[in-house]
Design an enzyme around this catalytic site. Structure first.
Site, PDB file in Angstrom:
ATOM      1  N   ASP A 173     -16.665 -48.448 -49.928  1.00 35.77           N
ATOM      2  CA  ASP A 173     -17.708 -48.188 -48.780  1.00 35.77           C
ATOM      3  C   ASP A 173     -18.355 -49.313 -48.156  1.00 35.77           C
ATOM      4  OD1 ASP A 173     -19.180 -47.766 -46.636  1.00 35.77           O
ATOM      5  OD2 ASP A 173     -18.323 -45.095 -48.006  1.00 35.77           O
ATOM      6  N   HIS A 225     -15.563 -47.740 -43.021  1.00 40.78           N
ATOM      7  CA  HIS A 225     -16.858 -48.004 -43.977  1.00 40.78           C
ATOM      8  C   HIS A 225     -15.193 -49.121 -44.885  1.00 40.78           C
ATOM      9  CE1 HIS A 225     -19.376 -44.626 -43.679  1.00 40.78           C
ATOM     10  NE2 HIS A 225     -18.537 -43.733 -42.515  1.00 40.78           N
ATOM     11  N   GLU A 264     -16.538 -41.279 -39.197  1.00 44.57           N
ATOM     12  CA  GLU A 264     -17.453 -42.472 -38.528  1.00 44.57           C
ATOM     13  C   GLU A 264     -17.090 -43.839 -38.042  1.00 44.57           C
ATOM     14  OE1 GLU A 264     -21.446 -40.530 -40.558  1.00 44.57           O
ATOM     15  OE2 GLU A 264     -20.675 -42.257 -41.613  1.00 44.57           O
TER      16      GLU A 264
END
Length: 774
Positions: A204, A278, A346
């Protein structure tokens, strides 16, 4: 007695009794979690003694027994050894292969003189042993010799197999690195709950946790971040040259140890290597893999990252795919799992929209837009992963474009329902809804819980979730199972991780394993209590009080205040006092909402008999001329503004009106004309969530509720309304002495967060708490 029901649908058949017997229309109960499919009780017990034998058929069964027999050596002080032998033995536990049972199923038959355990697979034998161990006194899991205990199990026949083939748990070690020793402990606990997949979130923005030998910079640079002492969402980005001392990673030897240990517990470890988003941790090591339009340095993020979180791999740069293919080569060799998870969630497209390389890729490939570019990206990597003999997994954002061939989709948005879009295209999917399976959320009344993001996922919420609700038969056919997740943004150490996971994992395991008709909340609780006794002996740092702590509602009611108390456990008494004294077993039992008077302090807690089980809830109410007044507003929860109770530092504790990217209007009806000269408004400031003062407050008054006169119009500069930390802001507004019945409050939105804020360029929100008129 009390019970708190939420808006989640109660499981069909909740009233059905605890276990269905094979041949009788009645029920039986044994203290096992998750609840077995079929149970028949017999008279008598089987007693373990120094002469009890453990009879196996092969070395695989013998190897599986070793760990279980170690518990007997420590707590029972008997050094049992497996042996090969005849089935016709007495005072023995006998393993026998039964190919007629489902792959993970088992048949456990306990008689007075022999225990027979049958299964068709190693995992079936393990799950049968887990059930047998839970039938013993919890002290079997003790770390010391427990004397004067009858080591016996009841006569019973259990025929059991799981509802779902995929019963997963995701551990996020990217946001907060967790040492290998703790991961191994978590694996032990997953095995106890009959979980068969461990999804390791290894990558991440906040850290790259896996050694890749071809790219040592990934862990030399990407595994370490700048130190920040404040909470995750409030951490400022690092500056160039700042020391990076927080982090860690797993060597390839560590991973092999983890994978092998998990396999010995019948758990498959799935790696997640995020792409295309990420990925700031890897881009900090290899900045040439981002889009050329990105300005400034890239450093591993200590927190949310503001605009830096939108820095992702450049889809127009072929070096990105060379790099990722090299990474996948080593990942595929390290993890024998059938799956590699590629994330896909995302991915903000801000830089892709401006990047000439990405735009050129869109034109070359004839793609519609940046969303289609992400689909092209993940399909290219999906092809490579399939070429390694693996299957792709990803979050449900992959349904926004063309889904990679053969992919398994995890539904996390919209109660997991976004995954149904994949099912309708013929793709297998797994339900992993943020509500209620994200264990980062609060598991009990927020006033008593460690600080995290927002919202409740209580033990009851987890238990009541039915993954197949509203699915058609075709969709259900593609449902592989369920997964719970622990995201670690607010985890400081392994003990906090355990606190957030347990006992919610017990409720999850029952959803994952058991038929919905066999699940019953009331029947689950005594079995859970037996399981938490096992936690005690294992040293699990579980949330022992959260399920006993009290929810409260203080309602304004025609000038009075009414108190409602509730607990998710229906098997407790709620007792309270109104004189400020500590409640005990002789205090008044709560059985209906009650009114309080000015000066009374309510204190309450849950009890089982004379034993207090939860924390003491204290409601110290503040009275003023608006207390108990009706609030007229379109905003939900506006009654909290006049209930005399200040909220906690948690925006979603039930005591705030949450105004995201907007203002609001509220009319306080004082009931009759009153004289006052001051209005004080209470707001929450939470820097990391961009919760700040409004940009403007207007107050008007009226005698009749139709014609209003503006008496205050106060604006707040950016410096005045935005500050760091978590705190309550009391805004006192002095007025000329006036007489009025109605007070209208208009709040203007706090605005867009300025440059330098951790949520720079994001809309702010207002946490409006209380109105005091004096």
């Amino acid at each position: 007695m009390c019970q708190r029901f939420n808006s989640k649908k109660i499981i069909t058949g909740l009233f059905i009794a605890f276990f269905a017997l094979l041949s009788q229309n009645q029920t039986a109960q044994i203290n096992v979690v998750p609840v077995p499919r079929e149970v028949t009780m017999h008279p008598g017990v089987f007693r373990f003694d120094g002469n009890t034998r453990w009879v196996t058929e092969n070395r695989t069964q013998e190897k599986l027994l070793v760990d279980y027999l170690e518990y007997f050596r420590v707590s029972v002080n008997i050094g049992y050894r497996p042996e090969f032998g005849s089935e016709n033995v007495k005072n023995a536990v006998v393993f026998r292969t039964n190919n007629g049972l489902p792959d993970e199923g088992y048949l456990l038959d306990v008689k007075n003189d022999v225990v027979r355990l049958e299964a068709s697979s190693t995992s079936g034998f393990q799950y049968g042993m887990n059930t047998l161990m839970q039938l013993l006194p919890p002290e079997i899991y003790s770390s010391k010799w427990e004397k004067d205990i009858e080591w016996e199990v009841p006569g019973v026949t259990v025929k059991d197999y799981p509802r779902f083939s995929y019963r997963g748990f995701m551990l996020d070690v990217a946001r907060k690195f967790m040492p290998k020793e703790h991961v191994l402990k978590i694996i032990d606990y997953l095995a106890l709950h009959k979980i068969n997949y461990l999804h390791l979130h290894l990558v991440d923005d906040n850290g790259w946790r896996l050694e890749i030998k071809k790219y040592p910079e990934l862990t030399d640079v990407g595994a370490w971040r700048a130190d920040r002492y404040n909470y995750f969402s409030a951490r400022q980005n690092p500056v160039d040259g700042e020391p990076t001392s927080v982090g860690g990673y797993y060597s390839q030897r560590d991973i092999r140890d983890i994978v092998a240990y998990a396999a010995s517990k019948q758990i498959e470890v799935i790696p997640e290597i995020e792409m295309p988003a990420h990925t700031v941790s890897s881009l900090s090591a290899f900045p040439h893999l981002d889009c050329p339009v990105v300005e400034g340095s890239i450093n591993v993020l200590p927190g949310i990252g503001s605009d830096m979180s939108s820095v992702i791999y450049c889809a127009g740069n072929d070096s990105v795919f060379t790099f990722l293919e090299d990474v996948i080569d080593e990942v595929a060799e390290l993890f024998p799992s059938r799956y590699i998870h590629i994330g896909g969630d995302e991915a903000w497209k801000d830089n892709w929209e401006k990047c000439p390389l990405c735009q050129n890729r869109i034109n070359e490939e004839g793609l519609a837009d940046e969303e289609a570019l992400q689909a092209w990206f993940v399909n290219r990597m999906g092809d490579y992963i399939r070429g390694k003999g693996k299957k792709v997994m990803g979050w449900d954002e992959l349904t926004n474009g063309e889904i990679p061939e053969g992919a398994n989709i995890f539904g996390w948005r919209g109660d997991g329902r976004h995954a149904l879009k994949a099912a309708d295209q013929g793709f297998p999917f797994i339900m992993s809804p943020a509500i209620p399976f994200y264990f980062i959320r609060y598991q009990g009344p927020q006033w008593f819980e460690p600080f995290t993001y927002f919202g409740n996922n209580t033990l009851l919420d987890v238990y009541n979730y039915e993954p197949a609700d509203d699915m058609n038969p075709g969709q259900f056919e593609l449902l592989k199972g369920v997964q719970a997740c622990l995201w670690s943004e607010f985890i400081d150490d392994p003990e906090e991780a355990e606190y957030m996971i347990f006992p919610r994992l017990a409720a999850f395991s029952e959803v994952a394993w058991s038929n919905p008709g066999n699940r019953d909340w009331r029947a689950f609780l005594p079995r859970l209590d037996n399981l938490t006794s096992i936690y005690d002996h294992l040293g699990v740092n579980y949330a022992s009080k959260s399920m006993y702590n009290l929810f409260h509602t203080v309602r304004p009611l025609n000038g009075d205040l009414e108190i409602d108390l509730s607990c998710i456990r229906p098997d407790v008494d709620v007792r309270y006092t109104t004189d400020g004294s500590e409640p005990d077993a002789s205090s008044t039992i709560f059985d209906a909402p009650f009114k309080v008077k000015n000066g009374e302090i309510v204190r309450a807690a849950s009890f089982v008999g004379a034993e207090r089980k939860g924390e003491i809830l204290t409601l110290n109410l503040r009275y003023n001329k608006a207390t108990g007044a009706i609030v007229v507003s379109e905003e939900p929860n506006s009654g909290a503004l006049t209930n005399g109770l200040l909220g906690s530092e948690k925006l979603t504790d039930g005591e705030h009106v949450d105004l995201y990217n907007r203002g609001g209007e509220f009319v306080i009806d004082l009931g009759k004309t009153k004289s006052f000269s001051n209005v004080t408004l209470s707001f929450l400031n939470n820097y990391g969530r961009a919760v700040h003062l409004p940009s403007e407050i207007q107050i008007s008054v009226s005698e009749n509720g139709r014609k209003y006169r503006l008496v205050v119009d106060r604006t707040f500069s950016e410096h005045e309304r935005i500050s760091e930390g978590i705190k309550h802001e009391m805004v006192g507004l002095d007025l000329d002495q006036m007489n009025a019945r109605y007070v209208k409050i208009i709040l203007k939105a706090t605005g867009i967060m300025p440059e330098g804020h951790v949520l720079e360029n994001d809309p702010g929100r207002i946490g409006f708490d209380e109105v005091m008129v004096e």
